[in-house]
Write a protein that holds these residues in place. Sequence first.
Motif, short mmCIF file in Angstrom:
data_model
loop_
_atom_site.label_atom_id
_atom_site.label_comp_id
_atom_site.label_asym_id
_atom_site.label_seq_id
_atom_site.Cartn_x
_atom_site.Cartn_y
_atom_site.Cartn_z
N MET A 199 0.82 -1.20 0.00
CA MET A 199 0.00 0.00 0.00
C MET A 199 0.86 1.26 0.00
SD MET A 199 -3.01 1.13 -0.26
CE MET A 199 -4.42 0.31 0.33
N ASN A 200 2.01 1.19 0.71
CA ASN A 200 2.91 2.34 0.72
C ASN A 200 3.46 2.64 -0.67
OD1 ASN A 200 2.55 2.75 3.45
ND2 ASN A 200 4.35 1.56 4.03
N GLU A 201 3.73 1.58 -1.45
CA GLU A 201 4.20 1.77 -2.82
C GLU A 201 3.14 2.45 -3.68
OE1 GLU A 201 5.66 -1.83 -4.61
OE2 GLU A 201 6.81 -2.35 -2.81
N LEU A 202 1.90 2.04 -3.50
CA LEU A 202 0.79 2.64 -4.24
C LEU A 202 0.68 4.13 -3.92
CD1 LEU A 202 -1.95 2.26 -5.93
CD2 LEU A 202 -3.01 2.11 -3.69
N ILE A 203 0.69 4.47 -2.64
CA ILE A 203 0.58 5.87 -2.22
C ILE A 203 1.76 6.68 -2.73
CG2 ILE A 203 0.57 7.41 -0.20
CD1 ILE A 203 -1.02 5.11 1.24
N ALA A 204 2.96 6.13 -2.65
CA ALA A 204 4.14 6.84 -3.14
C ALA A 204 4.06 7.07 -4.64
CB ALA A 204 5.41 6.06 -2.79
N ARG A 205 3.59 6.08 -5.38
CA ARG A 205 3.47 6.23 -6.84
C ARG A 205 2.41 7.27 -7.19
NH1 ARG A 205 5.54 2.93 -10.72
NH2 ARG A 205 7.35 3.68 -9.58
N GLU A 259 5.23 -6.08 -14.85
CA GLU A 259 4.51 -7.34 -14.96
C GLU A 259 3.03 -7.02 -14.95
OE1 GLU A 259 5.68 -10.57 -12.36
OE2 GLU A 259 7.59 -9.55 -12.00
N LEU A 260 2.32 -7.56 -15.90
CA LEU A 260 0.91 -7.23 -16.10
C LEU A 260 0.05 -7.46 -14.86
CD1 LEU A 260 -1.42 -6.42 -18.03
CD2 LEU A 260 -1.62 -8.85 -18.58
N VAL A 261 0.09 -8.65 -14.30
CA VAL A 261 -0.80 -8.98 -13.19
C VAL A 261 -0.55 -8.11 -11.96
CG1 VAL A 261 -1.55 -10.80 -11.60
CG2 VAL A 261 -1.28 -11.31 -14.04
N PRO A 262 0.70 -7.98 -11.48
CA PRO A 262 0.90 -7.10 -10.33
C PRO A 262 0.53 -5.64 -10.62
CG PRO A 262 2.80 -8.53 -10.61
CD PRO A 262 1.92 -8.71 -11.81
N LEU A 263 0.84 -5.17 -11.83
CA LEU A 263 0.49 -3.79 -12.18
C LEU A 263 -1.02 -3.59 -12.09
CD1 LEU A 263 1.22 -0.97 -13.23
CD2 LEU A 263 1.11 -1.92 -15.55
N PHE A 264 -1.78 -4.54 -12.58
CA PHE A 264 -3.23 -4.41 -12.54
C PHE A 264 -3.80 -4.60 -11.15
CE2 PHE A 264 -3.63 -3.61 -16.87
CZ PHE A 264 -4.94 -3.24 -17.11
N THR A 265 -3.36 -5.63 -10.45
CA THR A 265 -3.96 -5.93 -9.15
C THR A 265 -3.54 -4.96 -8.06
OG1 THR A 265 -2.25 -7.56 -8.64
CG2 THR A 265 -4.30 -8.38 -9.65
N ARG A 266 -2.34 -4.42 -8.16
CA ARG A 266 -1.83 -3.55 -7.09
C ARG A 266 -1.93 -2.06 -7.41
NH1 ARG A 266 3.61 -7.03 -6.39
NH2 ARG A 266 2.60 -8.95 -5.78
N ILE A 291 -7.17 -0.94 -8.23
CA ILE A 291 -7.47 -0.17 -7.02
C ILE A 291 -7.87 1.25 -7.37
CG2 ILE A 291 -6.48 0.79 -4.90
CD1 ILE A 291 -4.68 -1.79 -4.84
N LEU A 292 -7.05 1.91 -8.19
CA LEU A 292 -7.33 3.31 -8.51
C LEU A 292 -8.55 3.48 -9.41
CD1 LEU A 292 -3.77 4.84 -8.93
CD2 LEU A 292 -5.27 4.88 -6.95
N ALA A 293 -8.75 2.56 -10.35
CA ALA A 293 -9.91 2.65 -11.23
C ALA A 293 -11.22 2.48 -10.45
CB ALA A 293 -9.82 1.61 -12.34
N ALA A 294 -11.15 1.87 -9.29
CA ALA A 294 -12.35 1.69 -8.47
C ALA A 294 -12.80 2.99 -7.80
CB ALA A 294 -12.10 0.63 -7.40
N ILE A 295 -11.90 3.95 -7.65
CA ILE A 295 -12.24 5.19 -6.93
C ILE A 295 -13.40 5.93 -7.58
CG2 ILE A 295 -11.38 7.47 -6.22
CD1 ILE A 295 -8.63 6.11 -5.78
N PRO A 296 -13.33 6.29 -8.88
CA PRO A 296 -14.47 6.99 -9.46
C PRO A 296 -15.72 6.12 -9.56
CG PRO A 296 -12.76 6.66 -11.13
CD PRO A 296 -12.21 6.21 -9.82
#
Length: 178
Positions: A1-7, A28-35, A39-44
């Motif tokens: 989660m910290n990586e996501l917030i930093a990015r 890598e496709l799967v980690p990029l999409f799942t992590r 997550i971000l596409a779910a916000i709107p």
Amino acid sequence: MNELIARVKGMILAPAQEWRTIAREPVELVPLFTRYVMILAAIPAVAGFLLVAIWAPFHALTGAIVGYILSLIAVFVTAKIIEVLAPNFGGPQDADAALKLAAFAPTAAWVSGAAMIVPILGWLVALIGGFYSLYTLYLGVPLVMRVPQEKAVTFTLAVIGVAILVNIAVRLLTGILI
């Protein structure tokens, strides 16, 4: 989660620097999409659901689900568009770089999509986030796709134009108008 917030912070506050980091990273496709993307596409999608659910819960739920799925598909389609168009603008046909650009460029739009929960004003904030995402796309083009700087504007406009047409076609085919 910290990586996501930093990015996310990097993409919003210092996108050119963040793109340089992204360009050097393996993808890598799967980690990029799942992590990240999922997550971000779910916000709107969640914000739109919460706004409409009071008056039309079923419509809000179906709209949120379909919008979310289309957002995920849009990342794949945009990546393919970027990959195919890049050689026409002096860049390599690089699927990994195209995926990075398509996955990280919408960050500001997705995050600002949370504001949609606020009637009227929220849509303005989301729109500004969308335009900022287009700007970050432009910044990422020469750094990630290695398109020459002098062709970055036309490449970005070509990607946006084709992506808009694809988005309209997908929405018309699914019966959901913009």
